[in-house]
Design an enzyme around this catalytic site. Sequence first.
Site, mmCIF file in Angstrom:
data_model
loop_
_atom_site.group_PDB
_atom_site.id
_atom_site.type_symbol
_atom_site.label_atom_id
_atom_site.label_comp_id
_atom_site.label_asym_id
_atom_site.label_seq_id
_atom_site.Cartn_x
_atom_site.Cartn_y
_atom_site.Cartn_z
ATOM 1 N N HIS A 268 0.834 -1.207 0.000
ATOM 2 C CA HIS A 268 0.000 0.000 0.000
ATOM 3 C C HIS A 268 0.876 1.267 0.000
ATOM 4 C CE1 HIS A 268 -3.692 2.296 1.111
ATOM 5 N NE2 HIS A 268 -2.805 3.107 1.672
ATOM 6 N N GLU A 269 1.805 1.320 0.923
ATOM 7 C CA GLU A 269 2.628 2.534 1.048
ATOM 8 C C GLU A 269 3.543 2.706 -0.171
ATOM 9 O OE1 GLU A 269 1.634 4.556 3.154
ATOM 10 O OE2 GLU A 269 0.574 3.259 4.584
ATOM 11 N N HIS B 141 1.755 4.719 -2.756
ATOM 12 C CA HIS B 141 1.868 6.166 -2.503
ATOM 13 C C HIS B 141 3.257 6.668 -2.922
ATOM 14 C CE1 HIS B 141 -1.873 6.784 -0.403
ATOM 15 N NE2 HIS B 141 -1.601 5.923 0.558
ATOM 16 N N GLU C 215 -4.837 7.685 -2.899
ATOM 17 C CA GLU C 215 -5.362 6.391 -2.428
ATOM 18 C C GLU C 215 -5.586 5.436 -3.603
ATOM 19 O OE1 GLU C 215 -5.825 4.747 0.708
ATOM 20 O OE2 GLU C 215 -4.584 6.486 1.101
HETATM 21 ZN ZN ZN Z 1 -3.068 5.190 1.955
#
Ligand code: ZN
Length: 536
Positions: free
Chosen positions: A299-300, A303, A329
């Site tokens: 997830h990170e 980003h 997101e």
């Molecule tokens: Zn996030």
Amino acid sequence: MKKILPALALVFIIIWSGCTGGSDDQYEIRDFDAFFERLIALKHAEAMFIWDMETGLTPPGAIEARANTIAVISAEIFAMSTSDEMQRFFRTVEAGQRRGEIDEISLGIYRIAKRDYDMLMAIPADEYRAFSELTTISFSKWLDAREADDFSIFAPYLQELIDYQRKFIEYRRQAGIVYANPYDAMLDDFEPGMTVEIMDPFFDELRAAIVPLLRDIMAEVDREGGKNIRTDFLERRIPLPIQRNLSQLIMYTVGFDPGRGVIGESEHPFSIGFGQSDVRITTNYDEDNFIASFYTVMHECGHAIYDQNVARELEGTILDTGTSMSIHESQSRFLENMIGRSYEFWQGIYDDFMRVTEGYFYDVSMRELYEAMNTVTPSLIRVDADELTYSLHIMVRYEIEKMIFNNPNLNAEDLPGLWNEKMQEYLGVRPENYAEGILQDVHWSYGEFGYFPTYALGNAYAAQIWNAMEKDFDLSAAVRALDFETINTWLTGKIHRHGSLLDSQQILAQITDEGFTSRYYIDYLTQKYAALYGIQ
Ligand code: ZN
């Protein structure tokens, strides 16, 4: 989670700039280079102190002192953002625009800085300072209330935060920042341009598709001889050195640039950027739950890769970061869920996963890993939710927030009851205590309403991105081959390179000419989970 450092946060000392007039000076855009360089350096300094605090680098005895340092830097950022110099910059851009000789980057900087300025100036400084101070106290009251499992400790502070935000919406209206629905003001803070008019049908469509599908899945699981997904191995104790190696494997595989980023550890994982050359992420390791960190890192990385791939010509400007919370997101969820929880990804990563985990999963097949990563379990806690039920958690929060700003008679003390009812209705589970119910999330304790919907929007954007990418190349084959070069090149061309130069709607227009739609997200969820659970 993407850490944002809004000009609106952490401001304790406010310098109220009185000057709005002045002659139309003969300035050029480059005369403001040093001003913006200083502003960005201050923002980086603020982010650096936050990084140190969150990753345990700040000695315990210095936490209060460093919180003060952050407050001073914050105040300086606020002062610069509302200064005469900033207003002179606005006038210079406007004059250049009239002459038809303004460059695209300066216009982009103007758009972002002017928006911050208008929002900051709409609210009286003393009230804003009081609100900021209140958020520090309300955060600690929220911690106390959670610890004691007693909502009444937090309720009066939550009420005060709500009252402030209701009042701020009114101040904005008086300043000419008018919204069709009062809650739009809160949505707009985190996703500029987002409105109830857009979100209501989006959530209606999601609810209509997911709630019955979830019931069917639960019926299938409960049915004798029904679908049974093996999950026992998820609880195996995996030593931290192995989990750290898994993080490295993921980062290497998905295209995180280690020359321009690092990974740290923190209680609540996040990513934070200092421009494209320095993008940092964190994770949180739990020996008994290796999968939590596995997907946190994915997830990170989503980003981080976004921030790392902003175009070089935006470096050193305030545009050198992703454009909005929802688009950000969409990048993290695209990588974590749509890719990371796909069958093709597990086909591609399985051998490396088995090698790095050194035999801990010797008896687990690729198919079993894939299925375990996608188990549907209606649960009370949003951050532990599976991909299918996640948006239902967001829906609960969205509906409550919308009610708060549309019904002046609704009070903080009414909210736990509402919360529990909606959890029962959508997820079929009811919290037994406040910590697993209304007190689980930190956002409201900071006075942040309107943040949650960006998570659901990010999911929907991610599905639209997948659909568009599939038209350009064989995406499933690329995922199976772990060909992140091709995937990231596509994302960079359409999304990443633009940084904050384009807004969410303009980014979406790069991807599809359909505009925002829930269709692909609903199709994706329905097809994936119906197939997984064998539902017609
Ligand atoms: Zn996030």
